[in-house]
Design an enzyme around this catalytic site. Sequence first.
Site, PDB file in Angstrom:
ATOM      1  N   PRO A  13      13.235   8.839  41.853  1.00 60.47           N
ATOM      2  CA  PRO A  13      13.856   8.064  40.909  1.00 60.47           C
ATOM      3  C   PRO A  13      13.270   7.460  39.737  1.00 60.47           C
ATOM      4  CG  PRO A  13      13.508   7.048  43.043  1.00 60.47           C
ATOM      5  CD  PRO A  13      13.106   8.386  43.172  1.00 60.47           C
ATOM      6  N   ASN A  14      14.181   7.548  38.468  1.00 60.27           N
ATOM      7  CA  ASN A  14      13.366   6.794  37.279  1.00 60.27           C
ATOM      8  C   ASN A  14      12.430   7.842  36.459  1.00 60.27           C
ATOM      9  OD1 ASN A  14      14.971   4.658  37.334  1.00 60.27           O
ATOM     10  ND2 ASN A  14      13.826   3.918  38.898  1.00 60.27           N
ATOM     11  N   ARG A  21       9.571   4.191  28.347  1.00 61.23           N
ATOM     12  CA  ARG A  21       9.122   2.962  28.210  1.00 61.23           C
ATOM     13  C   ARG A  21       8.050   2.838  29.112  1.00 61.23           C
ATOM     14  NH1 ARG A  21      12.827   0.157  31.998  1.00 61.23           N
ATOM     15  NH2 ARG A  21      11.672  -1.513  31.953  1.00 61.23           N
ATOM     16  N   TYR A  26       2.720   4.698  32.324  1.00 60.56           N
ATOM     17  CA  TYR A  26       3.021   6.069  32.483  1.00 60.56           C
ATOM     18  C   TYR A  26       2.783   7.081  31.562  1.00 60.56           C
ATOM     19  CZ  TYR A  26       5.362   3.659  36.551  1.00 60.56           C
ATOM     20  OH  TYR A  26       5.541   3.009  37.498  1.00 60.56           O
ATOM     21  N   ASN A  77       6.177  13.745  43.582  1.00 60.90           N
ATOM     22  CA  ASN A  77       6.028  12.218  43.078  1.00 60.90           C
ATOM     23  C   ASN A  77       7.419  11.696  43.410  1.00 60.90           C
ATOM     24  OD1 ASN A  77       5.950   9.873  41.722  1.00 60.90           O
ATOM     25  ND2 ASN A  77       4.987  10.605  39.789  1.00 60.90           N
ATOM     26  N   ALA A  80       9.525   5.305  43.633  1.00 61.20           N
ATOM     27  CA  ALA A  80       9.535   4.191  44.353  1.00 61.20           C
ATOM     28  C   ALA A  80       9.776   4.611  45.571  1.00 61.20           C
ATOM     29  CB  ALA A  80      10.477   3.032  43.636  1.00 61.20           C
ATOM     30  N   HIS A  83       7.074   4.140  48.609  1.00 58.35           N
ATOM     31  CA  HIS A  83       6.861   2.842  49.510  1.00 58.35           C
ATOM     32  C   HIS A  83       7.497   2.572  50.409  1.00 58.35           C
ATOM     33  CE1 HIS A  83       4.114   2.875  45.818  1.00 58.35           C
ATOM     34  NE2 HIS A  83       5.116   2.861  45.123  1.00 58.35           N
ATOM     35  N   ASP A  90      10.275  11.822  57.008  1.00 57.62           N
ATOM     36  CA  ASP A  90      10.566  12.732  58.093  1.00 57.62           C
ATOM     37  C   ASP A  90      10.756  14.121  57.640  1.00 57.62           C
ATOM     38  OD1 ASP A  90      10.147  10.589  59.958  1.00 57.62           O
ATOM     39  OD2 ASP A  90      12.437  10.207  60.042  1.00 57.62           O
ATOM     40  N   GLU A 101       0.772  14.912  47.488  1.00 54.08           N
ATOM     41  CA  GLU A 101       1.628  13.759  46.741  1.00 54.08           C
ATOM     42  C   GLU A 101       1.034  13.419  45.580  1.00 54.08           C
ATOM     43  OE1 GLU A 101       0.372   9.976  48.871  1.00 54.08           O
ATOM     44  OE2 GLU A 101       1.763   8.847  47.868  1.00 54.08           O
ATOM     45  N   HIS A 103       1.123  10.763  41.782  1.00 56.56           N
ATOM     46  CA  HIS A 103       1.372   9.765  41.206  1.00 56.56           C
ATOM     47  C   HIS A 103       0.774   9.776  39.671  1.00 56.56           C
ATOM     48  CE1 HIS A 103       3.270   8.024  44.694  1.00 56.56           C
ATOM     49  NE2 HIS A 103       2.174   8.326  45.219  1.00 56.56           N
ATOM     50  N   LEU A 104       1.465   9.514  38.527  1.00 55.46           N
ATOM     51  CA  LEU A 104       0.837   9.377  37.396  1.00 55.46           C
ATOM     52  C   LEU A 104      -0.174   8.109  37.294  1.00 55.46           C
ATOM     53  CD1 LEU A 104       4.140   9.929  35.541  1.00 55.46           C
ATOM     54  CD2 LEU A 104       1.968  10.952  34.954  1.00 55.46           C
ATOM     55  N   SER A 105       0.336   6.998  37.830  1.00 54.94           N
ATOM     56  CA  SER A 105      -0.525   5.800  38.043  1.00 54.94           C
ATOM     57  C   SER A 105      -1.356   5.781  39.331  1.00 54.94           C
ATOM     58  CB  SER A 105       0.199   4.575  37.849  1.00 54.94           C
ATOM     59  OG  SER A 105       1.068   4.364  39.003  1.00 54.94           O
ATOM     60  N   ARG A 110      -2.278  -1.318  41.659  1.00 58.93           N
ATOM     61  CA  ARG A 110      -1.285  -2.023  41.106  1.00 58.93           C
ATOM     62  C   ARG A 110      -0.673  -3.258  42.007  1.00 58.93           C
ATOM     63  NH1 ARG A 110       2.819   2.116  38.762  1.00 58.93           N
ATOM     64  NH2 ARG A 110       3.810   0.138  37.755  1.00 58.93           N
ATOM     65  N   ARG A 114       3.094  -1.772  46.061  1.00 58.15           N
ATOM     66  CA  ARG A 114       2.979  -0.490  45.892  1.00 58.15           C
ATOM     67  C   ARG A 114       2.072   0.159  46.769  1.00 58.15           C
ATOM     68  NH1 ARG A 114       6.059   0.902  40.898  1.00 58.15           N
ATOM     69  NH2 ARG A 114       6.333  -1.088  39.859  1.00 58.15           N
TER      70      ARG A 114
HETATM   71  O1  CA2 Z   1       2.816   6.349  39.356  1.00 58.75           O
HETATM   72  C1  CA2 Z   1       3.715   6.959  39.583  1.00 58.75           C
HETATM   73  O2  CA2 Z   1       3.918   8.189  39.534  1.00 58.75           O
HETATM   74  C2  CA2 Z   1       4.714   6.284  40.354  1.00 58.75           C
HETATM   75  O3  CA2 Z   1       5.144   7.065  41.536  1.00 58.75           O
HETATM   76  C3  CA2 Z   1       5.953   6.053  39.516  1.00 58.75           C
HETATM   77  C4  CA2 Z   1       6.867   5.228  39.989  1.00 58.75           C
HETATM   78  C5  CA2 Z   1       6.451   3.865  40.808  1.00 58.75           C
HETATM   79  O4  CA2 Z   1       7.437   3.250  41.378  1.00 58.75           O
HETATM   80  C6  CA2 Z   1       5.418   4.312  41.872  1.00 58.75           C
HETATM   81  O5  CA2 Z   1       4.877   3.058  42.586  1.00 58.75           O
HETATM   82  C7  CA2 Z   1       4.320   5.184  41.171  1.00 58.75           C
HETATM   83  C8  CA2 Z   1       8.084   4.779  39.129  1.00 58.75           C
HETATM   84  C9  CA2 Z   1       8.684   5.855  38.072  1.00 58.75           C
HETATM   85  C10 CA2 Z   1       9.256   4.967  36.921  1.00 58.75           C
HETATM   86  O6  CA2 Z   1       9.140   5.599  35.833  1.00 58.75           O
HETATM   87  C11 CA2 Z   1       9.798   5.053  34.555  1.00 58.75           C
HETATM   88  C12 CA2 Z   1       9.102   5.478  33.707  1.00 58.75           C
HETATM   89  C13 CA2 Z   1       9.663   4.925  32.264  1.00 58.75           C
HETATM   90  C14 CA2 Z   1      10.405   3.721  32.342  1.00 58.75           C
HETATM   91  C15 CA2 Z   1      10.935   3.248  33.663  1.00 58.75           C
HETATM   92  C16 CA2 Z   1      10.316   3.959  34.628  1.00 58.75           C
END
Ligand code: CA2
Length: 148
Positions: A13-14, A21, A26, A77, A80, A83, A90, A101, A103-105, A110, A114
Amino acid sequence: MSSRPLVLLLSGPNLNLLGTRQPEIYGTETLDDHVTTARVAADAAGLDLEHLQSNHEGVLVDEIQGARGRCAAVVINPGAFTHYSWAIHDALAALDCPVVELHLSDPKQREEWRHLSVVEPVAAATVAGLGGDGYRVAVETAAGLIAG
Ligand code: CA2
């Protein structure tokens, strides 16, 4: 028709909002940019790559179930869902191929909520904190796992 092993890249998601943003966390690249990076890395490793992004847990679970017996590796990836989605945990645990797995961050650097990843226990490797380059590293990691 290609007979190359298939890597399934899943985005949660997202992640479709990347580049719009929170560039300080990110980066400025879009999800399409990251998928291109992953495709180039897959091609160089002799692999095919399919990508799906969804904001819906059940869609991701269905896609993971559909990977059984079809894909050589899954790179995910989970956003959210990382978590708290035991449904994704499963589904990944039921796979017969390696999971990476991604993740960008680095979520462990953080907010505390998380720090738990429910995906980590079922992943053969985790790539985190490398920004967009993580997509290349994750696919190369998957290629290494496929090669054994
Ligand atoms: O660091 C990552 O790749 C995450 O999977 C990104 C997730 C976050 O919930 C994980 O803790 C770490 C969130 C992705 C949301 O990305 C956005 C990008 C631009 C604007 C809003 C959200």
